[in-house]
Design an enzyme around this catalytic site. Structure first.
Site, PDB file in Angstrom:
ATOM      1  N   ASP A  75      -0.818  -2.150  17.307  1.00  0.00           N
ATOM      2  CA  ASP A  75       0.243  -1.791  16.372  1.00  0.00           C
ATOM      3  C   ASP A  75       0.156  -2.771  15.212  1.00  0.00           C
ATOM      4  O   ASP A  75       0.575  -3.919  15.329  1.00  0.00           O
ATOM      5  CB  ASP A  75       1.607  -1.871  17.069  1.00  0.00           C
ATOM      6  CG  ASP A  75       2.781  -1.633  16.110  1.00  0.00           C
ATOM      7  OD1 ASP A  75       2.529  -1.250  14.951  1.00  0.00           O
ATOM      8  OD2 ASP A  75       3.934  -1.835  16.532  1.00  0.00           O
ATOM      9  N   LYS A 128       0.869  -4.463   4.889  1.00  0.00           N
ATOM     10  CA  LYS A 128       0.781  -3.045   5.260  1.00  0.00           C
ATOM     11  C   LYS A 128       1.311  -2.150   4.145  1.00  0.00           C
ATOM     12  O   LYS A 128       0.844  -1.024   3.957  1.00  0.00           O
ATOM     13  CB  LYS A 128       1.559  -2.810   6.559  1.00  0.00           C
ATOM     14  CG  LYS A 128       1.498  -1.393   7.103  1.00  0.00           C
ATOM     15  CD  LYS A 128       2.204  -1.341   8.445  1.00  0.00           C
ATOM     16  CE  LYS A 128       2.222   0.055   9.029  1.00  0.00           C
ATOM     17  NZ  LYS A 128       2.860   0.073  10.366  1.00  0.00           N
ATOM     18  N   GLU A 156       2.274   6.561  14.541  1.00  0.00           N
ATOM     19  CA  GLU A 156       3.172   5.724  15.346  1.00  0.00           C
ATOM     20  C   GLU A 156       4.139   6.543  16.202  1.00  0.00           C
ATOM     21  O   GLU A 156       4.350   6.215  17.376  1.00  0.00           O
ATOM     22  CB  GLU A 156       3.920   4.755  14.434  1.00  0.00           C
ATOM     23  CG  GLU A 156       3.012   3.659  13.875  1.00  0.00           C
ATOM     24  CD  GLU A 156       3.645   2.864  12.747  1.00  0.00           C
ATOM     25  OE1 GLU A 156       4.819   3.130  12.413  1.00  0.00           O
ATOM     26  OE2 GLU A 156       2.966   1.979  12.186  1.00  0.00           O
ATOM     27  N   ASP A 159      12.573   5.223  14.148  1.00  0.00           N
ATOM     28  CA  ASP A 159      11.866   3.935  14.102  1.00  0.00           C
ATOM     29  C   ASP A 159      12.494   3.027  13.047  1.00  0.00           C
ATOM     30  O   ASP A 159      12.289   3.210  11.846  1.00  0.00           O
ATOM     31  CB  ASP A 159      10.387   4.183  13.783  1.00  0.00           C
ATOM     32  CG  ASP A 159       9.523   2.926  13.909  1.00  0.00           C
ATOM     33  OD1 ASP A 159      10.094   1.817  13.949  1.00  0.00           O
ATOM     34  OD2 ASP A 159       8.297   3.050  13.956  1.00  0.00           O
TER      35      ASP A 159
END
Length: 627
Positions: A30, A93, A198, A223
């Site tokens: 992850d 990211k 994800e 999330d």
């Protein structure tokens, strides 16, 4: 003439056949905005891998460059966020696959320097060195540092090398962001077998989608991480997770909950927060309060001589507007998926911020059903990636394995670079399209060459075929819109089509499956790509810098010709000096020197470009022909 070539993979192969030729261990990673972690299946169960202390599984996604050039990653890099922010990179990211134009509104929110005055090109990060020179890094290189740390962590635990991985990305990541993630994995020495969404990984972690009983299920994945929020609606059909809709906020997360607490204390206690250190300390205290109130009803502490307190009810009052924003995203996601709340079979909670009790209560009330939150929300994505990796390793025989492309298919772009269109391990049949343009004024023909392989330069890959797209209307470079489509069917037959949208002209080629290669050759190509990953990245970075610099040189020279009527002799001479310096650097092999000369030229010419625009606008308003 600019030369583009397309590489396609033909041939059909089972997933277990494709992956078993390299290494023995496959891990799930992850790669997060705030924290990253690695997991593996051990004794039939997915587990997150801890560090040397045997407890901490989270690795902060932070990279710090010391003045001597050495690199610190993770927890050890966190203190430098306040002491050396210009050399400490976080939230990388958010930069993956992004251009300067994508980040122009938020670039000042970072403590480090983002470089790229060309809005259409991918960003670079400038890091000052001890010698005073700037070093330029791409988000791919920085992400690779984090992946290397995770790779080292799992190798230390199992005592053997790890070369294969499944890496997760948000469902909303586009093709460029996914390819950047693959490139980062390769640079870190990892063969990235699959890029997994994800929310799909989260579903797998809860065991959803691994049996036939889950066919036809619809899942909502909520999330809420440290810095971002997204909700995804998934549908499971024939063993495939389809993303029906995704929505969210890239600047909403646990950090905002902490700030809400800080604001409450400021209003009620008048705390001194004038220095960076004070602001940093109060944010850490607010985070402590948030975590404590997930278990307790009251929190009390002392901050620089002042006693501060907070009840869960007071915190909830501040959290409620933030949670409402996430539920608004849920409404939009359901609308986009054309579903009602009652159509959702499972609601899965992901991200550390879902530990806030009010979040769970409000989400459960919104969807009118109990939520799945039995797994550690920080770990659930990595655990799901590990399960997917275990499936690819062939250890779950009852799970359907679909046919895949064993090697990447892509095209050659300027500088002899390989641009993958269909990445290795993509499921087939598949159709992928990508847009390109010309790099030379008046270009009327475009060569599309098809390649197969994993190396960054087409010279190191295998050519499958080529064709010429003729009759492109002569236009300035960058104006034609050329779309390249790859259609790969279940029999391994590849069709490549190029279309210029303004004129409608198109051309195509069909490559049959006999162009496939043996498993032994495939394995050698994969190993070769990993062994040369760092060398390939240097070659790609240099080629990209030279291509960009040549475009800048053409633009600068054109700018002088078009504006010489009002430019002073001194300005023309100064631009010429910067142009000569950039041209000299392009003749060499120092990527950082090229980027530095480009930055200097852009810094000098940007105010002049703005003046030229103002003059053109003023002339147009007076009814004169600008040129």
């Amino acid at each position: 003439m600019a030369k583009y070539s397309i590489d396609l993979q033909a041939g059909k192969v089972k997933e277990d056949e494709a992956v078993n030729s390299v290494g023995e261990i496959i891990v799930g990673i992850d790669l997060g905005t705030t924290n990253s972690l690695v997991a593996r299946v051990k004794d039939g169960r997915a587990v997150a891998v801890a560090g040397e202390d045997g407890k901490q599984v989270l690795v902060p996604s932070i990279v710090h460059f010391r003045p001597d050039g050495s690199v610190v990653v993770g927890e050890a890099a966190k203190p430098y966020l306040t002491t050396a922010p210009e050399r400490t990179i976080y939230s990388v990211k958010r930069l993956l696959g992004k251009s300067f134009g994508d980040l122009s509104d938020v670039k000042d929110q970072f403590g480090y320097r983002i470089i790229d005055e060309d809005e259409d090109r991918l960003v670079k990060i400038a890091v000052p060195g001890s010698d005073g020179r700037q070093r330029y890094y791409s988000p791919v290189e920085l992400s690779a540092r984090i992946l290397q740390a995770l790779k080292a962590r799992v190798e230390a635990e199992i005592g053997s090398p790890v070369s294969r991985a499944v890496i997760t990305v948000p469902a909303y990541f586009n093709d460029a962001q996914r390819q950047a993630t693959r490139d980062a994995g390769k640079l870190a020495g990892l063969d990235v077998l699959r890029i997994v969404n994800e929310p799909t990984a989260s579903s797998l972690a809860y065991g959803i989608g691994l049996t036939e009983e889950d066919e036809g299920r619809t899942i909502a994945v909520y999330d809420l991480g440290g810095g971002t929020f997204d909700v995804s609606i998934l549908r499971i059909e024939q063993g495939i997770f389809e993303v029906l809709a995704t929505n969210g906020d890239t600047f909403l997360g646990g950090d905002d909950f902490d700030q809400a607490i800080v604001s409450y204390w400021q209003e009620n206690y008048g705390l001194p927060l004038s220095t960076t250190q004070e602001r940093g300390e109060i944010r850490l205290l607010a985070e402590r309060a948030k975590k404590a109130l997930s278990q307790e009803q009251t929190f009390t502490a002392e901050f620089r001589g002042t006693s501060v307190s907070l009840t869960r009810a007071e915190a909830n009052d501040r959290f409620a507007p933030l949670i409402e924003r996430t539920l608004s995203s849920c409404v939009r996601a359901l609308a986009d998926a054309k579903l009602e709340k009652g159509d959702i079979d499972h609601v899965i909670m992901v991200g550390g911020s879902t530990r806030v009790p009010l979040v769970k209560e409000q989400v459960s009330a919104f969807f009118e059903k109990e939520v799945n939150d039995t797994l550690d929300p920080d770990q659930v994505v990595a655990l799901g990636a590990a399960i997917q990796a275990d499936v690819l390793a062939g250890n779950q025989q009852d799970v359907l394995l679909l046919d895949i492309t064993p090697l990447s298919l892509g095209i050659e772009t300027v500088g002899g670079l390989m641009d993958p269109i269909i990445p290795r391990n993509s499921k087939v049949p598949t159709k992928v399209g990508r847009k390109y343009t010309t790099s030379v004024d008046g270009q009327v023909r475009l060569k599309v060459a098809v390649y197969q392989g994993e190396r960054d330069m087409v010279a190191d890959n295998r050519k499958l075929g080529e064709f010429i797209l003729n009759d492109i209307p002569p236009m300035p470079a960058g104006i034609p819109q050329i779309e390249i489509h790859f259609y790969l069917d279940a029999d391994g037959i590849l069709r490549v089509k190029a279309t210029e949208h303004r004129s409608g002209t198109e051309q195509s080629v069909t490559i049959k499956s006999q162009y496939g290669i043996s498993e032994e050759e495939m394995a050698l190509m994969l190993i070769d790509s990993l062994n040369h990953a760092e060398e390939d990245m240097r070659a790609r970075s240099l080629a990209e810098a030279k291509t960009e610099a040549n475009n800048v040189l053409l633009s600068a020279r054109k700018f002088i010709r078009q504006n010489e009527s009002w430019l002073s002799g001194e300005q023309v001479q100064e631009i010429g000096r910067f142009v000569d310096a950039l041209a000299a650097s392009v003749a060499g092999d120092d990527k950082d020197a090229i980027n530095e000369r480009m930055a200097e030229l852009n810094t000098y010419t940007t105010p002049l470009a703005h003046e030229a625009l103002d003059r053109n606008v003023a002339a147009a308003m007076r009814g004169r022909d600008v040129n």
